[in-house]
Write a protein that holds these residues in place. Structure first.
Motif, PDB file in Angstrom:
ATOM      1  N   ALA A   4       0.786  -1.256   0.036  1.00 18.90           N
ATOM      2  CA  ALA A   4       0.066   0.042   0.157  1.00 18.90           C
ATOM      3  C   ALA A   4       0.864   1.247   0.076  1.00 18.90           C
ATOM      4  O   ALA A   4       0.632   2.168  -0.625  1.00 18.90           O
ATOM      5  N   MET A  49      -8.331   1.058  -3.532  1.00 23.45           N
ATOM      6  CA  MET A  49      -8.554  -0.037  -2.585  1.00 23.45           C
ATOM      7  C   MET A  49      -7.349  -0.493  -2.171  1.00 23.45           C
ATOM      8  O   MET A  49      -7.379  -1.108  -1.012  1.00 23.45           O
ATOM      9  N   THR A  50      -6.320  -0.840  -2.506  1.00 18.90           N
ATOM     10  CA  THR A  50      -5.252  -1.353  -2.164  1.00 18.90           C
ATOM     11  C   THR A  50      -4.581  -0.394  -1.011  1.00 18.90           C
ATOM     12  O   THR A  50      -4.219  -0.703  -0.093  1.00 18.90           O
ATOM     13  N   HIS A  52      -6.078   2.134   0.465  1.00 15.52           N
ATOM     14  CA  HIS A  52      -7.123   2.545   1.714  1.00 15.52           C
ATOM     15  C   HIS A  52      -7.756   1.138   2.237  1.00 15.52           C
ATOM     16  O   HIS A  52      -8.536   1.445   3.300  1.00 15.52           O
ATOM     17  N   GLY A  53      -7.912   0.050   1.638  1.00 18.48           N
ATOM     18  CA  GLY A  53      -8.849  -0.813   1.940  1.00 18.48           C
ATOM     19  C   GLY A  53      -9.970  -0.866   0.990  1.00 18.48           C
ATOM     20  O   GLY A  53     -10.161   0.066   0.326  1.00 18.48           O
ATOM     21  N   ILE A  54     -10.702  -1.787   0.907  1.00 17.97           N
ATOM     22  CA  ILE A  54     -11.831  -2.189  -0.151  1.00 17.97           C
ATOM     23  C   ILE A  54     -12.788  -0.937   0.393  1.00 17.97           C
ATOM     24  O   ILE A  54     -13.196  -0.240  -0.736  1.00 17.97           O
ATOM     25  N   THR A  55     -13.389  -0.853   1.388  1.00 16.02           N
ATOM     26  CA  THR A  55     -14.518   0.020   1.680  1.00 16.02           C
ATOM     27  C   THR A  55     -14.086   1.719   1.699  1.00 16.02           C
ATOM     28  O   THR A  55     -14.711   2.327   0.729  1.00 16.02           O
ATOM     29  N   GLY A  57     -11.261   2.806   0.166  1.00 15.55           N
ATOM     30  CA  GLY A  57     -10.601   3.065  -0.852  1.00 15.55           C
ATOM     31  C   GLY A  57     -11.670   3.182  -2.065  1.00 15.55           C
ATOM     32  O   GLY A  57     -11.659   4.082  -3.019  1.00 15.55           O
TER      33      GLY A  57
END
Length: 177
Positions: A4, A49-50, A52-55, A57
């Protein structure tokens, strides 16, 4: 976490590549192609998404795109800007996020405004242009049909605004470092 961080350092250079490509094409062809704007918009999603995370991001991507779209859409609807310019700012918003795209849009408007004023002075169309703007504003206030451009008056020309968007993006990316 390492991936990330590495990917986050890719966002700036990727965005620079996108806006410089758009500026070059806009200068050459006077349009910004959908393959570039939509491709950039879609490519930003897995990156966000990578990082910040899926949600988070997905929301960063979506909010950046929506804010970028909303900032220039009124200019398109008033026939003062091309659709490619609006889509480019939205794509840049998907890469940089909602907060940064506001700054990019402000810088772009300043750069584009100065460029337009210089062009008006060079073409000696300042008075004609302000007269047209006054006419269009009065028609909008009176809520009449589309303003009609008076016949026989030369246009001051148009600006490949992808160049101004690129300059505004570069200014904000380098101002932040």
């Amino acid at each position: 976490m390492q991936a990330a961080t590495t990917l986050a350092s890719f966002v700036g250079p990727a965005t620079i590549g996108i806006v410089l490509t758009a500026a070059a094409i806009d200068l050459d062809r006077r349009r910004i192609p959908n393959w570039l704007t939509f491709g950039a918009w879609i490519a930003a999603l897995p990156v966000q998404m990578t990082i910040h995370g899926i949600t988070a991001g997905s929301l960063t991507w979506l909010y950046g795109w929506l804010v970028g779209l909303a900032l220039f859409l009124p200019f398109y609807l008033l026939r003062g800007m091309a659709a490619g310019d609006v889509k480019l700012l939205a794509a840049v918003g998907a890469w940089l996020g909602a907060t940064m795209i506001v700054n990019v849009a402000l810088a772009t408007c300043v750069i584009g405004g100065v460029w337009a004023l210089v062009q008006l002075l060079i073409t000696r169309q300042t008075l004609v242009t302000f007269s047209r703007m006054s006419y269009m504003l009065s028609m909008a206030i009176q809520r009449r049909a589309r303003p009609v451009q008076p016949e026989g008056e030369a246009s001051a020309g148009s600006i490949p605004y992808g160049v101004a968007i690129a300059a505004g993006t570069l200014a904000m990316l380098f101002a932040g470092t």
